[in-house]
Enzyme design. Structure first.
Site, short mmCIF file in Angstrom:
data_model
loop_
_atom_site.label_atom_id
_atom_site.label_comp_id
_atom_site.label_asym_id
_atom_site.label_seq_id
_atom_site.Cartn_x
_atom_site.Cartn_y
_atom_site.Cartn_z
N ASP A 129 28.26 -53.93 -30.35
CA ASP A 129 27.55 -52.89 -31.08
C ASP A 129 26.06 -53.23 -31.06
OD1 ASP A 129 27.23 -50.68 -32.77
OD2 ASP A 129 27.62 -51.83 -34.58
N ARG A 175 44.56 -51.83 -37.02
CA ARG A 175 44.51 -52.76 -35.89
C ARG A 175 45.72 -52.57 -34.96
NH1 ARG A 175 40.51 -56.64 -36.74
NH2 ARG A 175 40.20 -57.35 -38.87
#
Ligand code: 5GP
Length: 178
Positions: free
Chosen positions: A100, A162
């Protein structure tokens, strides 16, 4: 409840990992590779990636903290689990779920170099280059992702999602009921 918008299904993810594993196996054909996964987000990607490699590997994990329960980076990276292996003179592949701002990987690359590794390269399942703040070289990137908050395939929001077998964009519904 936030909405899940599909980005990549399981078949698409597996195809991308296949191609990436082939590239890594070709590039490191002559030596042994230390593959280090960044906890927790990379655990599913790491498991699928290493099973497709055709070269000898040894495996370890490193833990970092930066996000907490937020969807934006705090900008501060710390170690929550240290690498438990001697990296001196080794070729290291750092496996991350998503890049990111680049803060986490910039910190980890410097850390691994300081431990005496001969080389360090990055392999990321997802990359959001539009959000980069720190320059990091992603040698193996499976998919260039949109500038959105993504979950599934190891990636979480508040430790949820997840286990999803595909990648989804998390859409927060900001509409308030009258
Ligand atoms: P960076 O240090 O590059 O800003 O962030 C890297 C870490 O932030 C990743 O390992 C991941 O844990 C988290 N992160 C960044 N973007 C996302 C995203 O879209 N979804 C999720 N679930 N985590 C993200």
């Amino acid at each position: 409840m936030p909405e899940l918008l599909p980005v990549l299904d399981q078949e698409a993810v597996e195809k991308l990992i296949d191609e990436t594993a082939q590239r890594i196996s070709r590039d490191y054909a002559d030596g042994q590779l230390v593959v280090i996964g960044v906890l927790k987000g990379a655990f599913i990607f790491m498991a699928d990636l290493v099973r497709r490699l055709t070269i000898p590997v040894v495996i370890d994990f490193v833990g970092t903290s930066s996000y907490g329960d937020q969807t934006v980076s705090s900008g501060h990276v710390g170690l929550t689990r240290e690498i438990g292996m001697d990296l001196r003179g080794k070729d290291v592949l750092l496996v991350e779920d998503i890049v990111d701002t680049g803060q986490t990987l910039a910190f980890l690359v410097a850390h691994i170099r300081s431990l005496g590794a001969r080389s360090v390269k990055i392999c990321a399942l997802l990359d959001k280059p539009a959000r980069r703040q720190v320059k990091v070289e992603v040698a193996y990137r499976c998919y260039e992702a949109p500038d959105a908050f993504l979950v599934g395939y190891g990636l979480d929001f508040n430790e949820c999602y997840r286990q999803l077998s595909g990648i989804y964009r998390l859409q927060f519904n900001t509409e308030s009921t009258p």
